[in-house]
Design an enzyme around this catalytic site. Sequence first.
Site, PDB file in Angstrom:
ATOM      1  N   TYR A  16       1.695   3.407   4.423  1.00 19.33           N
ATOM      2  CA  TYR A  16       0.947   4.034   3.333  1.00 19.33           C
ATOM      3  C   TYR A  16      -0.534   4.190   3.724  1.00 19.33           C
ATOM      4  CZ  TYR A  16       4.582   3.259  -0.307  1.00 19.33           C
ATOM      5  OH  TYR A  16       5.717   3.281  -1.084  1.00 19.33           O
ATOM      6  N   GLY A  17      -0.958   3.379   4.663  1.00 17.49           N
ATOM      7  CA  GLY A  17      -2.385   3.246   4.970  1.00 17.49           C
ATOM      8  C   GLY A  17      -3.048   4.495   5.507  1.00 17.49           C
ATOM      9  N   CYS A  74       0.911  -4.963  -1.344  1.00 19.79           N
ATOM     10  CA  CYS A  74       0.284  -4.011  -0.430  1.00 19.79           C
ATOM     11  C   CYS A  74      -1.183  -3.775  -0.834  1.00 19.79           C
ATOM     12  CB  CYS A  74       1.060  -2.705  -0.513  1.00 19.79           C
ATOM     13  SG  CYS A  74       0.480  -1.416   0.569  1.00 19.79           S
ATOM     14  N   ASN A  75      -2.089  -4.016   0.095  1.00 24.32           N
ATOM     15  CA  ASN A  75      -3.506  -3.786  -0.191  1.00 24.32           C
ATOM     16  C   ASN A  75      -3.784  -2.311  -0.459  1.00 24.32           C
ATOM     17  OD1 ASN A  75      -5.644  -6.221   0.559  1.00 24.32           O
ATOM     18  ND2 ASN A  75      -3.612  -6.517   1.422  1.00 24.32           N
ATOM     19  N   GLU A 106       4.311  -4.730  13.614  1.00 29.38           N
ATOM     20  CA  GLU A 106       5.656  -4.148  13.416  1.00 29.38           C
ATOM     21  C   GLU A 106       6.477  -4.215  14.699  1.00 29.38           C
ATOM     22  OE1 GLU A 106       7.063  -2.082  10.724  1.00 29.38           O
ATOM     23  OE2 GLU A 106       5.532  -2.856   9.362  1.00 29.38           O
ATOM     24  N   THR A 160      -1.361  -6.470   4.407  1.00 32.66           N
ATOM     25  CA  THR A 160      -0.263  -7.451   4.438  1.00 32.66           C
ATOM     26  C   THR A 160       0.095  -7.919   5.845  1.00 32.66           C
ATOM     27  OG1 THR A 160       1.194  -5.538   4.390  1.00 32.66           O
ATOM     28  CG2 THR A 160       0.882  -6.728   2.316  1.00 32.66           C
ATOM     29  N   HIS A 161      -0.117  -7.060   6.830  1.00 28.59           N
ATOM     30  CA  HIS A 161       0.306  -7.401   8.195  1.00 28.59           C
ATOM     31  C   HIS A 161      -0.650  -8.362   8.906  1.00 28.59           C
ATOM     32  CE1 HIS A 161       2.767  -3.943   7.419  1.00 28.59           C
ATOM     33  NE2 HIS A 161       3.359  -4.015   8.597  1.00 28.59           N
TER      34      HIS A 161
HETATM   35  N1  DGL Z   1       1.149  -2.820   3.498  1.00 27.66           N
HETATM   36  C1  DGL Z   1      -0.017  -2.091   3.898  1.00 27.66           C
HETATM   37  C2  DGL Z   1      -1.279  -2.763   3.320  1.00 27.66           C
HETATM   38  O1  DGL Z   1      -1.265  -3.929   2.978  1.00 27.66           O
HETATM   39  C3  DGL Z   1      -0.127  -1.978   5.396  1.00 27.66           C
HETATM   40  C4  DGL Z   1       0.888  -1.081   6.051  1.00 27.66           C
HETATM   41  C5  DGL Z   1       0.805   0.364   5.613  1.00 27.66           C
HETATM   42  O2  DGL Z   1      -0.094   1.080   6.097  1.00 27.66           O
HETATM   43  O3  DGL Z   1       1.621   0.756   4.813  1.00 27.66           O
HETATM   44  O4  DGL Z   1      -2.275  -2.111   3.182  1.00 27.66           O
END
Ligand code: DGL
Length: 248
Positions: free
Chosen positions: A39-40, A70-71, A150, A181-182
Amino acid sequence: MVAGVFDSGAGGLTVVKSLLESHLFEQIIYFGDTARVPYGNKDKQTVVRYSLETLEFFNNFDIDMLIAACNTVSSLAIEELRAHADFQILGVIEPGVLALEKCITNKHDPILILGTQATITSGCYVDLLRQHGYTNITQKATGLFVPIVEEGISSESVLQETMKYYFHAIENPCAVILGCTHFPLLARSIGNYFGGIPLIHSGESIVAYLHTQQEFTQRYPHTHIQYFASENPHNLQAIAKRWLFPLG
Ligand code: DGL
């Protein structure tokens, strides 16, 4: 207490790990949008649309709250989620800022925020940190950390080069917000790079936040977990087993 936990993919399992250790939940229903991660690098409109579609998925369950692990979702879509949900929606941005307050007392100390391009561009952390009085804030989009995690790349030289690339011009911070999150999975390397300063982890921050909420009176020795994914749920389950129960 039943929580839905939502992430763009498997990364939100780092938040689940903290939730499991907290024993605050009887049940957790996890959804990773693995078909559409990351999503980032998407725009706000897209992240909002994906988030509202996921909200519809959670409407099939009787949950007390939905945690946007997810941030990127927490930065771009939290208001829209709240406007459409019948249950409480929690994001990770405010808990992260509150957790920082516990380890940094001088508001002029340099703080570094790391996140995806979308999180950093939203300015969400910076705005809230400024409201809390912080004056020396730097932020950096460090998207390469996501595929490194990942892909399960543990090569210290790859990590060192990537960190050098991102951090070479950055003033040594007193604390780093791991705004993705990662990133907790790289915490040891990031911490070592900056000389063992406090790192703010979304999972630990949200648990500390939940402990301040009065509805969390009960503790559950076991948390029942169900995993759902928009693509290849077996792969998500395998990652969960590896990350959450490495000795199991
Ligand atoms: N889960 C996303 C976050 O915490 C990181 C991975 C993504 O880009 O989707 O921002």
